[in-house]
Scaffold this motif. Structure first.
Motif, PDB file in Angstrom:
ATOM      1  N   MET A   1       0.846  -1.200   0.000  1.00 23.20           N
ATOM      2  CA  MET A   1       0.000   0.000   0.000  1.00 23.20           C
ATOM      3  C   MET A   1       0.877   1.243   0.000  1.00 23.20           C
ATOM      4  SD  MET A   1      -3.226   0.831   2.491  1.00 23.20           S
ATOM      5  CE  MET A   1      -4.132  -0.513   1.752  1.00 23.20           C
ATOM      6  N   ALA A   2       0.413   2.271  -0.680  1.00 26.66           N
ATOM      7  CA  ALA A   2       1.198   3.488  -0.819  1.00 26.66           C
ATOM      8  C   ALA A   2       1.461   4.134   0.540  1.00 26.66           C
ATOM      9  CB  ALA A   2       0.458   4.480  -1.715  1.00 26.66           C
ATOM     10  N   THR A   3       2.654   4.723   0.673  1.00 27.89           N
ATOM     11  CA  THR A   3       2.957   5.504   1.858  1.00 27.89           C
ATOM     12  C   THR A   3       2.282   6.865   1.713  1.00 27.89           C
ATOM     13  OG1 THR A   3       5.089   4.407   2.113  1.00 27.89           O
ATOM     14  CG2 THR A   3       4.801   6.527   3.230  1.00 27.89           C
ATOM     15  N   VAL A   4       1.614   7.292   2.745  1.00 23.06           N
ATOM     16  CA  VAL A   4       0.873   8.554   2.682  1.00 23.06           C
ATOM     17  C   VAL A   4       1.763   9.679   3.206  1.00 23.06           C
ATOM     18  CG1 VAL A   4      -1.203   9.780   3.384  1.00 23.06           C
ATOM     19  CG2 VAL A   4      -1.285   7.305   3.015  1.00 23.06           C
ATOM     20  N   ARG A   5       2.085  10.602   2.320  1.00 20.69           N
ATOM     21  CA  ARG A   5       2.913  11.724   2.747  1.00 20.69           C
ATOM     22  C   ARG A   5       2.088  12.692   3.584  1.00 20.69           C
ATOM     23  NH1 ARG A   5       1.329  12.924  -2.452  1.00 20.69           N
ATOM     24  NH2 ARG A   5       0.604  15.075  -2.809  1.00 20.69           N
ATOM     25  N   ARG A   6       2.755  13.557   4.293  1.00 21.63           N
ATOM     26  CA  ARG A   6       2.104  14.577   5.106  1.00 21.63           C
ATOM     27  C   ARG A   6       2.265  15.925   4.423  1.00 21.63           C
ATOM     28  NH1 ARG A   6      -1.007  12.854   9.113  1.00 21.63           N
ATOM     29  NH2 ARG A   6      -0.447  14.618  10.435  1.00 21.63           N
ATOM     30  N   ILE A   7       1.252  16.773   4.543  1.00 20.15           N
ATOM     31  CA  ILE A   7       1.325  18.112   3.976  1.00 20.15           C
ATOM     32  C   ILE A   7       0.854  19.126   5.006  1.00 20.15           C
ATOM     33  CG2 ILE A   7       0.962  17.271   1.609  1.00 20.15           C
ATOM     34  CD1 ILE A   7      -1.913  18.338   1.790  1.00 20.15           C
ATOM     35  N   LYS A   8       1.216  20.383   4.780  1.00 23.01           N
ATOM     36  CA  LYS A   8       0.790  21.468   5.657  1.00 23.01           C
ATOM     37  C   LYS A   8      -0.324  22.251   4.978  1.00 23.01           C
ATOM     38  CE  LYS A   8       5.208  21.928   8.036  1.00 23.01           C
ATOM     39  NZ  LYS A   8       6.365  22.811   8.358  1.00 23.01           N
ATOM     40  N   LEU A   9      -1.350  22.568   5.750  1.00 22.08           N
ATOM     41  CA  LEU A   9      -2.453  23.387   5.267  1.00 22.08           C
ATOM     42  C   LEU A   9      -2.402  24.741   5.963  1.00 22.08           C
ATOM     43  CD1 LEU A   9      -5.423  20.839   5.245  1.00 22.08           C
ATOM     44  CD2 LEU A   9      -3.937  21.478   3.346  1.00 22.08           C
ATOM     45  N   GLY A  10      -2.398  25.803   5.178  1.00 23.39           N
ATOM     46  CA  GLY A  10      -2.340  27.127   5.778  1.00 23.39           C
ATOM     47  C   GLY A  10      -0.999  27.396   6.400  1.00 23.39           C
ATOM     48  N   SER A  11      -0.923  28.487   7.155  1.00 17.98           N
ATOM     49  CA  SER A  11       0.341  28.899   7.771  1.00 17.98           C
ATOM     50  C   SER A  11       0.275  28.905   9.292  1.00 17.98           C
ATOM     51  CB  SER A  11       0.714  30.302   7.268  1.00 17.98           C
ATOM     52  OG  SER A  11      -0.332  31.228   7.560  1.00 17.98           O
ATOM     53  N   GLN A  12      -0.786  28.279   9.845  1.00 20.73           N
ATOM     54  CA  GLN A  12      -0.941  28.291  11.300  1.00 20.73           C
ATOM     55  C   GLN A  12      -0.439  27.017  11.973  1.00 20.73           C
ATOM     56  OE1 GLN A  12      -3.917  29.370   9.296  1.00 20.73           O
ATOM     57  NE2 GLN A  12      -2.586  31.149   9.390  1.00 20.73           N
ATOM     58  N   GLY A  13      -0.017  26.022  11.180  1.00 21.44           N
ATOM     59  CA  GLY A  13       0.579  24.838  11.780  1.00 21.44           C
ATOM     60  C   GLY A  13      -0.157  23.532  11.572  1.00 21.44           C
ATOM     61  N   LEU A  14      -1.287  23.528  10.868  1.00 19.46           N
ATOM     62  CA  LEU A  14      -2.031  22.289  10.665  1.00 19.46           C
ATOM     63  C   LEU A  14      -1.314  21.398   9.657  1.00 19.46           C
ATOM     64  CD1 LEU A  14      -4.496  20.494  11.152  1.00 19.46           C
ATOM     65  CD2 LEU A  14      -5.688  21.770   9.353  1.00 19.46           C
ATOM     66  N   GLU A  15      -1.050  20.176  10.061  1.00 17.37           N
ATOM     67  CA  GLU A  15      -0.430  19.177   9.180  1.00 17.37           C
ATOM     68  C   GLU A  15      -1.349  17.973   9.103  1.00 17.37           C
ATOM     69  OE1 GLU A  15       3.320  16.358   9.739  1.00 17.37           O
ATOM     70  OE2 GLU A  15       3.949  18.433   9.350  1.00 17.37           O
ATOM     71  N   VAL A  16      -1.586  17.484   7.893  1.00 15.68           N
ATOM     72  CA  VAL A  16      -2.537  16.394   7.685  1.00 15.68           C
ATOM     73  C   VAL A  16      -1.961  15.388   6.690  1.00 15.68           C
ATOM     74  CG1 VAL A  16      -4.513  17.921   8.094  1.00 15.68           C
ATOM     75  CG2 VAL A  16      -3.712  17.556   5.758  1.00 15.68           C
ATOM     76  N   SER A  17      -2.614  14.233   6.601  1.00 12.85           N
ATOM     77  CA  SER A  17      -2.277  13.296   5.535  1.00 12.85           C
ATOM     78  C   SER A  17      -2.649  13.941   4.198  1.00 12.85           C
ATOM     79  CB  SER A  17      -3.032  11.983   5.726  1.00 12.85           C
ATOM     80  OG  SER A  17      -4.431  12.198   5.850  1.00 12.85           O
ATOM     81  N   ALA A  18      -1.882  13.628   3.149  1.00 17.30           N
ATOM     82  CA  ALA A  18      -2.078  14.284   1.850  1.00 17.30           C
ATOM     83  C   ALA A  18      -3.415  13.950   1.212  1.00 17.30           C
ATOM     84  CB  ALA A  18      -0.938  13.908   0.910  1.00 17.30           C
ATOM     85  N   GLN A  19      -4.086  12.950   1.724  1.00 16.42           N
ATOM     86  CA  GLN A  19      -5.445  12.613   1.296  1.00 16.42           C
ATOM     87  C   GLN A  19      -6.293  12.431   2.543  1.00 16.42           C
ATOM     88  OE1 GLN A  19      -5.912  10.100  -2.232  1.00 16.42           O
ATOM     89  NE2 GLN A  19      -7.170   8.726  -1.007  1.00 16.42           N
TER      90      GLN A  19
END
Length: 341
Positions: A1-19
């Motif tokens: 199964m694909a490895t899920v990268r992490r991304i940042k949303l906005g500039s306040q510090g929220l980091e989530v899975s890329a999907q």
């Protein structure tokens, strides 16, 4: 199964899975509610697979989807996820009403916290914009909820560029949720340019509400109470035209060695590192297919071909019926001209 990268949303510090995982269809709008035990198993499978961004709303059910998430996140799962919920659509006394007044915002947030068994919601969106009062009034209350620790980050759903900018001036907007896919591209002209505000974008319906899974024939299998049966794009007079889009995507997917839904989802992923599509599903096998889209690599030539396939005349029919509010009619009164009742 694909490895899920992490991304940042906005500039306040929220980091989530890329999907993300859209949870609406588990409880509402896409036919009868699905068994809680099956949906909790799916949610746990998603988290264990690296998809940790979960999207819900108080209107899904209403309320039952938040209750489901509250059950699913017991026993240590809460610490592993980024949870988003929404407010703004009320069904009091059987009447649908969009509300953004401060008292309603606060009451909706506190009710969601109870259903979700949480002290704090990671990302809290306004689901639809209340056009009867300035967006600054709604944002003022959301800012207070952030300061009180009841929510971490603020988002908007179906908001126009000017509404986003006005809201952002009161308190930073971390992410905006809008429909964006190979057959819904109108956001690219007006909304996407607001990204100089350093916002994250959360595309809903990245698979064309299921259209890119199997094309026109999927409509035949929809339950009687599935609201997609009544959307303009799925009506016979439009579907006959729209199936050509699926066929062309399907042909390209065969050349790429992936499914059409994976190709459609990969196109959304390739829009930028601050874009987190949130496809929904109620089946583990479909979830596994969706996560495979993270491994589909598209060249600039591939992207150009897909955008040619999904040109402005490729789709017939509006994405909603005439009574549904969208970002195109989300303007609110100017604060300077507004007086509280």
């Amino acid at each position: 199964m694909a490895t899920v990268r992490r991304i940042k949303l906005g500039s306040q510090g929220l980091e989530v899975s890329a999907q993300g995982l859209g949870c609406m269809g588990m409880s509402a709008f896409y036919g009868p509610p699905k068994p809680d035990a099956d949906m909790i198993a799916l949610i746990h499978h998603a988290i264990n697979s690296g998809i940790t961004f979960l999207d819900t709303s108080d209107i899904y059910g209403p309320f039952t989807n938040e209750l489901l998430l509250g059950q699913a996140l017991k026993g240590g799962m809460r610490e592993r996820v980024e949870l988003a919920s929404k407010f703004g659509i009320s069904f009091a006394d059987g009447k649908r009403e969009v509300r953004g007044d401060p008292a309603y915002v606060r009451a909706a947030c506190e009710a969601s916290l109870k259903r979700l068994h949480l002290d704090c919601i990671d990302l809290y969106y306004q689901h639809r914009v209340d056009t009867r009062l300035p967006i600054e009034v709604t944002m003022g209350e959301l800012k207070k909820l952030v300061e009180e620790g009841k929510i971490k980050y603020v988002g908007l759903s179906e908001a126009s560029a000017s509404t986003i900018r006005r809201a952002h001036a009161i308190h930073p907007i971390t992410a905006v949720q809008l429909e964006w896919s190979l057959w819904t591209r109108d956001v690219e002209e007006e909304i996407v340019p607001t990204w100089n505000l350093a916002l994250g974008l959360l595309p809903t319906g990245p698979l064309g509400r299921g259209f890119f899974s199997s094309g026109a024939k999927f409509v035949e299998s929809l339950a009687k109470d599935d609201f997609r049966k009544y959307l303009p794009r799925f009506q016979p007079e439009n579907l006959e035209h729209n199936k050509n889009l699926f066929e062309r995507v399907n042909e390209m997917a065969a050349r790429k060695g992936c499914t059409p839904s994976q190709l459609a989802l990969a196109w959304v992923h390739h829009q930028g590192n601050d874009v987190c599509p949130i496809p929904g599903t109620t089946k583990i096998e479909n979830f596994n297919q969706n996560i495979g889209a993270l491994s589909v690599k598209l060249s600039p030539e591939d992207m150009a071909e897909l955008e040619c396939i999904a040109s402005a005349d490729a789709v017939k029919g509006d994405r909603y019926g005439g009574t549904s509010a969208t970002w195109q009619d989300s303007e609110t009164p100017a604060l300077s001209s507004w007086k509280a009742e």
